[in-house]
Write a protein that holds these residues in place. Structure first.
Motif, mmCIF file in Angstrom:
data_model
loop_
_atom_site.group_PDB
_atom_site.id
_atom_site.type_symbol
_atom_site.label_atom_id
_atom_site.label_comp_id
_atom_site.label_asym_id
_atom_site.label_seq_id
_atom_site.Cartn_x
_atom_site.Cartn_y
_atom_site.Cartn_z
ATOM 1 N N ILE A 244 0.668 -1.058 -0.181
ATOM 2 C CA ILE A 244 -0.037 0.087 -0.018
ATOM 3 C C ILE A 244 0.795 1.289 0.138
ATOM 4 C CG2 ILE A 244 -1.789 1.184 1.402
ATOM 5 C CD1 ILE A 244 -2.717 -1.449 2.315
ATOM 6 N N GLU A 245 2.022 1.363 0.931
ATOM 7 C CA GLU A 245 2.873 2.674 0.869
ATOM 8 C C GLU A 245 3.483 2.390 -0.512
ATOM 9 O OE1 GLU A 245 6.399 4.844 1.692
ATOM 10 O OE2 GLU A 245 6.363 2.720 0.804
ATOM 11 N N ALA A 246 4.120 1.544 -1.235
ATOM 12 C CA ALA A 246 4.412 1.588 -2.360
ATOM 13 C C ALA A 246 3.777 2.139 -3.469
ATOM 14 C CB ALA A 246 4.996 0.211 -2.827
ATOM 15 N N ILE A 247 2.502 1.822 -3.360
ATOM 16 C CA ILE A 247 1.367 2.397 -4.403
ATOM 17 C C ILE A 247 1.280 4.038 -4.268
ATOM 18 C CG2 ILE A 247 -1.143 2.636 -5.258
ATOM 19 C CD1 ILE A 247 -1.022 -0.629 -4.525
ATOM 20 N N GLY A 248 1.259 4.392 -2.764
ATOM 21 C CA GLY A 248 1.357 5.607 -2.426
ATOM 22 C C GLY A 248 2.605 6.434 -2.868
ATOM 23 N N TYR A 249 3.721 5.957 -3.006
ATOM 24 C CA TYR A 249 4.845 6.311 -3.201
ATOM 25 C C TYR A 249 4.789 6.770 -4.807
ATOM 26 C CZ TYR A 249 9.871 6.588 -4.359
ATOM 27 O OH TYR A 249 11.079 7.384 -4.949
ATOM 28 N N GLN A 250 4.539 5.953 -5.450
ATOM 29 C CA GLN A 250 4.323 6.021 -7.055
ATOM 30 C C GLN A 250 3.455 7.259 -7.219
ATOM 31 O OE1 GLN A 250 5.946 4.835 -9.505
ATOM 32 N NE2 GLN A 250 7.073 3.755 -8.150
ATOM 33 N N VAL A 251 2.059 7.489 -6.581
ATOM 34 C CA VAL A 251 1.170 8.240 -6.690
ATOM 35 C C VAL A 251 1.882 9.896 -6.384
ATOM 36 C CG1 VAL A 251 -1.100 9.466 -5.941
ATOM 37 C CG2 VAL A 251 -0.845 6.821 -6.562
ATOM 38 N N GLY A 252 2.540 9.638 -5.131
ATOM 39 C CA GLY A 252 3.139 11.016 -4.792
ATOM 40 C C GLY A 252 4.368 11.455 -5.587
ATOM 41 N N HIS A 253 5.158 10.513 -6.074
ATOM 42 C CA HIS A 253 6.099 10.900 -7.032
ATOM 43 C C HIS A 253 5.500 11.255 -8.207
ATOM 44 C CE1 HIS A 253 9.790 10.244 -9.632
ATOM 45 N NE2 HIS A 253 10.401 10.031 -8.307
ATOM 46 N N GLN A 254 4.628 11.061 -8.817
ATOM 47 C CA GLN A 254 3.895 11.491 -10.113
ATOM 48 C C GLN A 254 3.206 12.719 -9.922
ATOM 49 O OE1 GLN A 254 1.706 8.151 -11.696
ATOM 50 N NE2 GLN A 254 3.357 7.124 -12.094
ATOM 51 N N LEU A 255 2.507 12.919 -8.931
ATOM 52 C CA LEU A 255 1.757 14.138 -8.320
ATOM 53 C C LEU A 255 2.861 15.157 -8.257
ATOM 54 C CD1 LEU A 255 -1.094 13.077 -6.179
ATOM 55 C CD2 LEU A 255 -1.342 13.767 -8.358
ATOM 56 N N SER A 256 3.763 15.045 -7.434
ATOM 57 C CA SER A 256 4.902 15.857 -7.256
ATOM 58 C C SER A 256 5.470 16.509 -8.772
ATOM 59 C CB SER A 256 6.084 15.470 -6.340
ATOM 60 O OG SER A 256 7.046 16.329 -6.107
ATOM 61 N N GLU A 257 5.933 15.298 -9.667
ATOM 62 C CA GLU A 257 6.106 15.521 -10.665
ATOM 63 C C GLU A 257 5.468 16.846 -11.566
ATOM 64 O OE1 GLU A 257 9.152 15.669 -13.746
ATOM 65 O OE2 GLU A 257 9.194 14.598 -12.146
ATOM 66 N N ARG A 258 4.263 16.600 -11.479
ATOM 67 C CA ARG A 258 3.262 17.138 -12.211
ATOM 68 C C ARG A 258 2.943 18.927 -11.490
ATOM 69 N NH1 ARG A 258 -2.638 14.983 -13.222
ATOM 70 N NH2 ARG A 258 -1.380 14.128 -14.906
ATOM 71 N N TYR A 259 3.220 18.766 -10.444
ATOM 72 C CA TYR A 259 2.729 19.976 -9.549
ATOM 73 C C TYR A 259 4.079 20.929 -9.398
ATOM 74 C CZ TYR A 259 -1.373 17.723 -7.765
ATOM 75 O OH TYR A 259 -2.740 16.986 -7.601
ATOM 76 N N THR A 260 5.167 20.359 -9.744
ATOM 77 C CA THR A 260 6.428 21.123 -9.587
ATOM 78 C C THR A 260 6.955 21.381 -11.211
ATOM 79 O OG1 THR A 260 7.759 19.434 -9.172
ATOM 80 C CG2 THR A 260 7.052 20.577 -7.274
ATOM 81 N N ILE B 198 3.453 11.169 0.652
ATOM 82 C CA ILE B 198 4.459 11.968 1.053
ATOM 83 C C ILE B 198 5.778 11.909 0.989
ATOM 84 C CG2 ILE B 198 5.400 13.229 3.087
ATOM 85 C CD1 ILE B 198 2.594 13.161 4.546
ATOM 86 N N ARG B 199 6.157 10.568 0.970
ATOM 87 C CA ARG B 199 7.615 10.147 0.718
ATOM 88 C C ARG B 199 7.993 10.180 -0.723
ATOM 89 N NH1 ARG B 199 10.725 5.299 -0.204
ATOM 90 N NH2 ARG B 199 8.665 4.095 -0.423
ATOM 91 N N GLY B 200 7.045 9.760 -1.668
ATOM 92 C CA GLY B 200 7.078 9.790 -3.078
ATOM 93 C C GLY B 200 7.385 11.178 -3.439
ATOM 94 N N ALA B 201 6.581 12.145 -3.128
ATOM 95 C CA ALA B 201 6.609 13.632 -3.481
ATOM 96 C C ALA B 201 7.937 14.166 -2.999
ATOM 97 C CB ALA B 201 5.488 14.358 -2.826
ATOM 98 N N LEU B 202 8.441 13.808 -1.888
ATOM 99 C CA LEU B 202 9.715 14.158 -1.466
ATOM 100 C C LEU B 202 10.921 13.783 -2.265
ATOM 101 C CD1 LEU B 202 8.825 14.711 2.368
ATOM 102 C CD2 LEU B 202 9.465 16.695 0.847
ATOM 103 N N SER B 203 10.588 12.227 -2.461
ATOM 104 C CA SER B 203 11.629 11.665 -3.342
ATOM 105 C C SER B 203 11.936 12.373 -4.476
ATOM 106 C CB SER B 203 11.457 10.191 -3.255
ATOM 107 O OG SER B 203 12.090 9.733 -4.200
ATOM 108 N N ASN B 204 10.822 12.620 -4.951
ATOM 109 C CA ASN B 204 10.854 13.370 -6.433
ATOM 110 C C ASN B 204 11.617 14.685 -6.458
ATOM 111 O OD1 ASN B 204 10.226 13.510 -9.533
ATOM 112 N ND2 ASN B 204 8.854 15.078 -8.607
ATOM 113 N N LEU B 205 11.561 15.456 -5.182
ATOM 114 C CA LEU B 205 12.163 16.716 -5.081
ATOM 115 C C LEU B 205 13.630 16.581 -4.594
ATOM 116 C CD1 LEU B 205 9.077 18.467 -3.330
ATOM 117 C CD2 LEU B 205 9.833 18.587 -5.588
ATOM 118 N N GLY B 206 14.010 15.182 -4.499
ATOM 119 C CA GLY B 206 15.458 14.888 -4.328
ATOM 120 C C GLY B 206 15.760 14.821 -2.648
#
Length: 175
Positions: A37-53, A144-152
């Motif tokens: 479940i956390e891994a799915i959230g990670y992918q979602v956060g990573h992609q959303l962060s990419e889109r929003y930034t 949250i983790r995916g979004a921050l990971s995408n931000l480095g």
């Protein structure tokens, strides 16, 4: 043109995902269900962060990126900002949402699996309710983790629900 998804659809999707991973795919392995479940959230956060930034310059430090998560990112997801941000200035941040929407409709079927004991039914019911609620929090922790990971920013994220419906997300930056 902004694309939105009905809040009730997201609630239903989250509920079904948690139910499927916990009761069907990994019925006897809650740790695997939580990681999935956390891994799915990670992918979602990573992609959303990419889109929003996409149209923003890179963030210069951790605090700037965390503030982005609390204000802009959270507003895109929940139509409100994080209510409170705390830090120890050593890589730990606590994001507090006093009315976390994804927990407002979580319900627990206490008759399932006959888990309620006759000796102390309230304690067992509370334990099961806490387990079910915590399973629902692996997804936003992953986001949250995916979004921050995408931000480095590599980090670990956990959630605290000791004061429902408030929820605190603890972000620990990895050195």
């Amino acid at each position: 043109m902004a694309r939105e998804v009905s809040e009730s659809c997201v609630d239903s999707l989250l509920t079904e995902m948690v139910s499927t991973y916990c009761n069907r795919f990994y019925a006897n392995k809650p740790d695997l269900a939580a990681r999935s479940i956390e891994a799915i959230g990670y992918q979602v956060g990573h992609q959303l962060s990419e889109r929003y930034t996409m149209d923003r310059p890179r963030f210069s430090d951790h605090l700037e990126a965390i503030k982005f998560i609390c204000k802009d990112f959270w507003s895109e997801l929940f139509k409100k900002q994080i209510d409170n941000l705390k830090t120890n200035h050593r890589g730990t941040f606590v994001l507090q949402d006093s009315q976390f929407r994804w927990l407002s409709r979580v319900s627990v079927d206490l008759s399932e699996n006959g888990d309620v004991s006759q000796d102390n039914p309230e304690a067992t019911a509370e334990n099961k309710a806490a387990q079910v609620t915590s399973m629902h929090l692996y997804f936003p922790c992953g986001i949250i983790r995916g979004a921050l990971s995408n931000l480095g920013i590599p980090c670990a994220v956990s959630a605290d629900i000791s004061n429902l419906p408030a929820c605190s997300f603890v972000v620990r930056i990895k050195a």
